[in-house]
Design a protein around this motif. Sequence first.
Motif, PDB file in Angstrom:
ATOM      1  N   GLN A 128       0.822  -1.205   0.000  1.00 11.82           N
ATOM      2  CA  GLN A 128       0.000   0.000   0.000  1.00 11.82           C
ATOM      3  C   GLN A 128       0.862   1.264   0.000  1.00 11.82           C
ATOM      4  OE1 GLN A 128      -3.540  -0.477   2.828  1.00 11.82           O
ATOM      5  NE2 GLN A 128      -2.183  -2.091   3.572  1.00 11.82           N
ATOM      6  N   TYR A 129       0.194   2.391  -0.275  1.00 12.74           N
ATOM      7  CA  TYR A 129       0.847   3.691  -0.184  1.00 12.74           C
ATOM      8  C   TYR A 129       1.023   4.084   1.276  1.00 12.74           C
ATOM      9  CZ  TYR A 129      -0.162   4.309  -5.161  1.00 12.74           C
ATOM     10  OH  TYR A 129      -0.208   4.160  -6.520  1.00 12.74           O
ATOM     11  N   THR A 130       2.074   4.852   1.558  1.00 15.76           N
ATOM     12  CA  THR A 130       2.267   5.345   2.914  1.00 15.76           C
ATOM     13  C   THR A 130       1.205   6.384   3.252  1.00 15.76           C
ATOM     14  OG1 THR A 130       3.773   7.112   2.223  1.00 15.76           O
ATOM     15  CG2 THR A 130       4.753   4.973   2.767  1.00 15.76           C
ATOM     16  N   SER A 131       1.005   6.591   4.524  1.00 11.95           N
ATOM     17  CA  SER A 131      -0.001   7.554   4.985  1.00 11.95           C
ATOM     18  C   SER A 131       0.313   8.962   4.491  1.00 11.95           C
ATOM     19  CB  SER A 131      -0.065   7.545   6.517  1.00 11.95           C
ATOM     20  OG  SER A 131      -0.369   6.267   7.002  1.00 11.95           O
ATOM     21  N   MET A 132       1.580   9.364   4.581  1.00 16.17           N
ATOM     22  CA  MET A 132       1.974  10.706   4.173  1.00 16.17           C
ATOM     23  C   MET A 132       1.769  10.918   2.678  1.00 16.17           C
ATOM     24  SD  MET A 132       5.514  12.727   5.050  1.00 16.17           S
ATOM     25  CE  MET A 132       6.480  12.239   3.616  1.00 16.17           C
ATOM     26  N   PHE A 133       2.156   9.932   1.882  1.00 16.24           N
ATOM     27  CA  PHE A 133       1.988  10.031   0.436  1.00 16.24           C
ATOM     28  C   PHE A 133       0.515  10.194   0.067  1.00 16.24           C
ATOM     29  CE2 PHE A 133       1.180   8.101  -3.703  1.00 16.24           C
ATOM     30  CZ  PHE A 133       2.152   8.681  -4.505  1.00 16.24           C
ATOM     31  N   GLU A 134      -0.343   9.393   0.670  1.00 16.36           N
ATOM     32  CA  GLU A 134      -1.768   9.477   0.358  1.00 16.36           C
ATOM     33  C   GLU A 134      -2.359  10.811   0.793  1.00 16.36           C
ATOM     34  OE1 GLU A 134      -5.924   7.032   1.238  1.00 16.36           O
ATOM     35  OE2 GLU A 134      -4.005   6.003   1.369  1.00 16.36           O
ATOM     36  N   ALA A 135      -1.951  11.317   1.962  1.00  6.18           N
ATOM     37  CA  ALA A 135      -2.486  12.585   2.453  1.00  6.18           C
ATOM     38  C   ALA A 135      -2.068  13.758   1.577  1.00  6.18           C
ATOM     39  CB  ALA A 135      -2.028  12.821   3.887  1.00  6.18           C
ATOM     40  N   LEU A 136      -0.894  13.670   0.933  1.00 11.78           N
ATOM     41  CA  LEU A 136      -0.388  14.771   0.114  1.00 11.78           C
ATOM     42  C   LEU A 136      -0.962  14.786  -1.304  1.00 11.78           C
ATOM     43  CD1 LEU A 136       3.407  14.834   1.052  1.00 11.78           C
ATOM     44  CD2 LEU A 136       1.684  16.562   1.608  1.00 11.78           C
ATOM     45  N   ALA A 137      -1.702  13.745  -1.696  1.00 15.25           N
ATOM     46  CA  ALA A 137      -2.181  13.627  -3.077  1.00 15.25           C
ATOM     47  C   ALA A 137      -2.980  14.842  -3.526  1.00 15.25           C
ATOM     48  CB  ALA A 137      -3.015  12.360  -3.233  1.00 15.25           C
ATOM     49  N   ASN A 138      -3.777  15.422  -2.630  1.00 12.56           N
ATOM     50  CA  ASN A 138      -4.598  16.581  -2.991  1.00 12.56           C
ATOM     51  C   ASN A 138      -3.902  17.909  -2.715  1.00 12.56           C
ATOM     52  OD1 ASN A 138      -6.847  15.049  -3.845  1.00 12.56           O
ATOM     53  ND2 ASN A 138      -7.483  14.762  -1.721  1.00 12.56           N
ATOM     54  N   PHE A 139      -2.609  17.855  -2.388  1.00  6.91           N
ATOM     55  CA  PHE A 139      -1.867  19.072  -2.090  1.00  6.91           C
ATOM     56  C   PHE A 139      -0.615  19.208  -2.951  1.00  6.91           C
ATOM     57  CE2 PHE A 139      -4.394  17.938   1.553  1.00  6.91           C
ATOM     58  CZ  PHE A 139      -4.944  19.142   1.952  1.00  6.91           C
ATOM     59  N   SER A 140      -0.507  18.387  -3.990  1.00  4.76           N
ATOM     60  CA  SER A 140       0.586  18.451  -4.950  1.00  4.76           C
ATOM     61  C   SER A 140       0.008  18.899  -6.290  1.00  4.76           C
ATOM     62  CB  SER A 140       1.256  17.082  -5.093  1.00  4.76           C
ATOM     63  OG  SER A 140       1.855  16.692  -3.879  1.00  4.76           O
ATOM     64  N   PRO A 141       0.409  20.066  -6.801  1.00  2.72           N
ATOM     65  CA  PRO A 141      -0.223  20.640  -8.002  1.00  2.72           C
ATOM     66  C   PRO A 141      -0.289  19.706  -9.199  1.00  2.72           C
ATOM     67  CG  PRO A 141       1.160  22.276  -6.946  1.00  2.72           C
ATOM     68  CD  PRO A 141       1.403  20.992  -6.213  1.00  2.72           C
ATOM     69  N   THR A 142       0.777  18.967  -9.478  1.00  2.00           N
ATOM     70  CA  THR A 142       0.736  18.084 -10.640  1.00  2.00           C
ATOM     71  C   THR A 142       0.181  16.703 -10.308  1.00  2.00           C
ATOM     72  OG1 THR A 142       3.029  17.360 -10.288  1.00  2.00           O
ATOM     73  CG2 THR A 142       2.680  19.250 -11.760  1.00  2.00           C
ATOM     74  N   ALA A 143      -0.316  16.533  -9.073  1.00  2.00           N
ATOM     75  CA  ALA A 143      -1.006  15.295  -8.666  1.00  2.00           C
ATOM     76  C   ALA A 143      -0.161  14.052  -8.927  1.00  2.00           C
ATOM     77  CB  ALA A 143      -2.361  15.188  -9.352  1.00  2.00           C
ATOM     78  N   TYR A 144       1.131  14.137  -8.578  1.00  2.00           N
ATOM     79  CA  TYR A 144       2.056  13.017  -8.745  1.00  2.00           C
ATOM     80  C   TYR A 144       2.211  12.614 -10.204  1.00  2.00           C
ATOM     81  CZ  TYR A 144       1.580  12.456  -3.658  1.00  2.00           C
ATOM     82  OH  TYR A 144       1.574  12.663  -2.300  1.00  2.00           O
ATOM     83  N   ALA A 145       2.234  13.583 -11.102  1.00  2.00           N
ATOM     84  CA  ALA A 145       2.451  13.271 -12.511  1.00  2.00           C
ATOM     85  C   ALA A 145       3.745  12.476 -12.668  1.00  2.00           C
ATOM     86  CB  ALA A 145       2.522  14.559 -13.334  1.00  2.00           C
TER      87      ALA A 145
END
Length: 387
Positions: A128-145
């Motif tokens: 699974q994804y880490t908690s921090m990575f998942e929480a940041l998904a909506n706060f990264s402008p390029t959405a983890y492009a």
Amino acid sequence: MKLRSMAAAALLACSGGAFAQSNVTLYGVADINVEYANHVGAVPTAANQFNRGPANDVYRMNSGGVSGSRWGLRGSEDLGGGLQALFVLESGFNVDSGTSQQSGRLFGRQAYVGVQKPGIGMVSLGRQYTSMFEALANFSPTAYATQYEPVVLQSGPNFREDNTVKYTGKFGPVTALAHWSFGTGLALPATVGIATPIGGNGEVPGQFRRDTAYGAAVAYQGGPFGVTAGYDQWNPTIGTSNGTAKKAVVGASYSIGPAKIMGGYRWGQNKNAADVVIQRDDFYWIGANYQVTSAIGLTLEYNYDDVKSLFGNTNVANPWQIAFVANYAFSKRTDVYLTTAYAKNAGLMMESLATVYANSLSLGNSYALGNGQSNMFGAAVGIRHKF
């Protein structure tokens, strides 16, 4: 005979009811582009005597520009009383070659099963994804492009972890997450600063801490405003013992009409097996999304890393990157895009010794700077289809 017929009918009725309460969905993304990048060298490994070699221009076809190509299965079953069983199996693949990503794993992006209940939350077990990575998904402008996002510098190369128990709770506008990995399954080759490989499968008898990881995060999204905070720690194998990689993060976002502004700060500190600091940095990002029309979307993102110390060097030139993405949607499922970025004092994705070249090793395409170079430019045009 009549009793047998009645029993068979009852069994079929019960089976039909059970199937009606469960569902399985096939989904995926196919994303491919053609890219140009300059000043590209080789990833320094033992195989090339840790030499990045000369800088060259490169023209190539890549799988994954604004999204990683994938296919997956997800499903759930109603167990009664509001309790649900669920699973996700998600496989990353390269459209350009048809090969598997994530070190050849069949379901390398995600693979977990769990149970959930409204008002209590979900407990899931697997990769699974880490908690921090998942929480940041909506706060990264390029959405983890996939193409140029410096995700490893932001969240660490361990943003996906094997053998993980994870809790996710959604309470109105608040999402709470926490996880523990018994062994992340991440192994990186030796680099210039560390003479031995980093990480491994963990779960070694008598060495409970080895390759374990844990973290927690909370996110709030209410109306136009959002905020998140999180912590992540990885204890990778280094030699016959383990080091630590610690990160703490805060992020915020605000929507104004068709625009959304977001940014954040990430503190980082890595130590070797002797508890000596080998990396200490402060990473910042800011950017925005702007929906010009229902079909046209624009994204701009700036990243900056303040390197305090890297393998004993306290005078490292601080890397930064600016990235731009323009997207045109033909439909809800198919779009075309232009993505471009310029990085200084690092390769694209802010790739350098500070990231242990984990982006390049994962993607199979080098973004390491060639010898004598201090910047890299890249641009790609691609198409994405969701199914």
